[in-house]
Design a protein around this motif. Structure first.
Motif, PDB file in Angstrom:
ATOM      1  N   ILE A  56       0.987  -1.192   0.000  1.00 17.15           N
ATOM      2  CA  ILE A  56       0.047  -0.104   0.016  1.00 17.15           C
ATOM      3  C   ILE A  56       0.901   0.959  -0.058  1.00 17.15           C
ATOM      4  N   THR A  57       1.664   1.454   1.021  1.00 20.60           N
ATOM      5  CA  THR A  57       2.546   2.456   1.111  1.00 20.60           C
ATOM      6  C   THR A  57       3.895   2.763   0.462  1.00 20.60           C
ATOM      7  N   ASN A  58       4.079   1.351  -0.035  1.00 26.42           N
ATOM      8  CA  ASN A  58       5.556   1.244  -0.856  1.00 26.42           C
ATOM      9  C   ASN A  58       5.128   1.077  -2.504  1.00 26.42           C
ATOM     10  N   VAL A  59       4.018   1.113  -2.873  1.00 26.06           N
ATOM     11  CA  VAL A  59       3.777   0.880  -4.306  1.00 26.06           C
ATOM     12  C   VAL A  59       3.571   2.426  -5.015  1.00 26.06           C
ATOM     13  N   THR A  60       4.888   3.113  -4.910  1.00 28.73           N
ATOM     14  CA  THR A  60       4.703   4.559  -5.148  1.00 28.73           C
ATOM     15  C   THR A  60       5.692   5.060  -6.200  1.00 28.73           C
ATOM     16  N   ASP A  61       6.410   3.945  -7.090  1.00 26.06           N
ATOM     17  CA  ASP A  61       7.357   4.494  -7.964  1.00 26.06           C
ATOM     18  C   ASP A  61       6.751   4.752  -9.111  1.00 26.06           C
ATOM     19  N   HIS A  62       7.722   5.334 -10.268  1.00 25.75           N
ATOM     20  CA  HIS A  62       7.369   5.665 -11.580  1.00 25.75           C
ATOM     21  C   HIS A  62       7.310   4.346 -12.331  1.00 25.75           C
ATOM     22  N   GLU A  63       6.032   4.379 -13.227  1.00 24.54           N
ATOM     23  CA  GLU A  63       5.844   3.061 -13.897  1.00 24.54           C
ATOM     24  C   GLU A  63       7.119   2.958 -14.879  1.00 24.54           C
TER      25      GLU A  63
END
Length: 286
Positions: free
Chosen positions: A279-286
Motif C-alpha cells: 500500500i505505502t510502498n507501491v509509489t514508484d514511477h511506472e
C-alpha cells in the motif's frame, strides 16, 4: 591499540554517568579532564587526581574551542571524548514555551555538536585508539506523553552519532551512542529535571500528569547501578575487560531494562511494515 595512557575529556562530570566514568577511568590509571559549569561541582574529582575545567556546553563554539585546545595541550593528545551533558524537559508539547524547547535542544543536541566540532581537530591528530561517545537514551527508541522534547533530542543524538561514525571511520575514530535505561544517577531528582513553567489542567488529568507522578516514584528506585554501568562503558570504549576482543559498537544499549525496549520497537516496526506492505510502498514511477 597502543600502550599510550588514555586521556579522557568528559562533559557534565559533576554527577551521573559523567562523574562515574571519570572515577572509573581514574581508578585504571588513566588521565581525566573533567568539566562542569563550575569547579566547585567537581572538586571531589580533582581530589582524586582529575584535571578540572569549567565548561558550559551551551557556550559559543569559539569558547569551547579554547577549552578543547587547552585540554589537548595538557597531555599532548585526547583519546576519549564523552558527551554526558543533558537533562529531561517534562511537559506536554502544547505546554512548553519556544524558549524551553530551544534550551533543551541547545544543551542536549547543539552543545554536543559544538563540543565534537571543537575536539575533532585534536582527536584526528591524536595517536592510537580514539573514541567519541554521546549519551542518548532508551527514550530515543520511543516517544511518550510528557517527554516529547527529551525523546526528540535523544533521537537526534543517536542519528547524529550514526552519521558521525561513518564520517570519522576513515580517521580511525570510533563513534558510539550510549543508550541507558533507568539508572539511579540523580537525573530525575526534582532539582535536576526541568518541568514546564506552564501546566494545563487538561494535560494534568491525562497521560502527561501520570508521567509526572511516575517520575517521582521512579526517582531513587531505578534498577541500574551507575557505577557498574560506567565500568561497562569504560571497558567498551577501551576494548578491555568484558569488551576485550570486540570493536566499539555503534550503540551501547545499557541496563537490564533497555534491550527489551529496543526489541519491542523493532518488532512493532516490522509489524507496521508488514501490515502496510503493498500500500505505502507501491509509489514508484511506472
Amino acid at each position: 591499540m597502543t600502550s599510550q595512557t588514555p586521556v579522557w575529556f568528559i562533559t557534565a562530570a559533576s554527577s551521573g554517568f559523567g562523574k562515574y566514568i571519570a572515577l572509573e577511568a581514574l581508578s585504571r590509571g588513566h588521565k581525566v579532564i573533567a568539566s562542569a559549569r563550575s569547579l566547585s561541582r567537581i572538586s571531589d574529582l580533582a581530589s582524586k587526581g582529575a584535571d578540572t575545567v569549567v565548561l558550559d556546553v551551551t557556550s559559543p563554539l569559539s569558547e569551547i574551542q579554547k577549552v578543547a585546545q587547552a585540554a589537548n595541550y595538557k597531555y599532548g593528545y585526547v583519546t576519549h571524548l564523552v558527551n554526558a551533558a543533558g537533562y529531561i524537559l517534562v511537559g506536554a508539547v502544547e505546554e512548553l514555551s519556544p524558549e524551553e524547547d530551544q534550551a533543551t535542544f541547545q544543551t542536549n543536541v547543539f552543545g554536543m555538536i559544538n563540543v565534537i566540532k571543537a575536539f575533532l581537530p585534536h582527536l584526528r591528530s591524536s595517536p592510537g585508539h580514539r573514541t567519541i561517545s554521546n549519551f542518548g537514551s532508551i527514550a530515543s527508541w520511543g516517544g511518550g506523553a510528557g517527554f516529547a522534547l527529551y525523546a526528540g533530542t535523544k533521537w537526534a543524538c543517536s542519528g547524529i552519532s550514526e552519521a558521525l561514525r561513518a564520517e570519522l571511520a576513515p580517521f580511525g575514530i570510533a563513534v558510539t551512542v550510549v543508550e541507558p535505561g533507568y539508572f539511579r544517577t540523580g537525573f530525575l531528582r526534582p532539582d535536576a529535571q526541568v518541568q514546564s513553567a506552564k501546566t494545563m489542567d487538561v494535560y494534568n488529568k491525562s497521560a502527561v500528569g501520570a508521567l509526572r507522578k511516575r517520575l517521582e516514584q521512579v526517582n531513587n528506585n531505578q534498577p541500574g547501578d551507575v557505577g557498574k554501568g560506567a565500568k561497562v562503558i569504560v571497558d567498551v570504549l577501551t576494548m578491555t575487560g568484558v569488551a576485550e576482543g570486540r570493536e566499539v559498537p555503534i550503540r551501547v544499549v545499557l541496563g537490564s531494562d533497555a534491550p527489551g525496549v529496543v526489541r519491542a520497537k523493532c518488532e512493532s516496526t516490522l509489524e507496521l511494515l508488514a501490515g502496510w506492505d503493498g500500500i505505502t510502498n507501491v509509489t514508484d514511477h511506472e
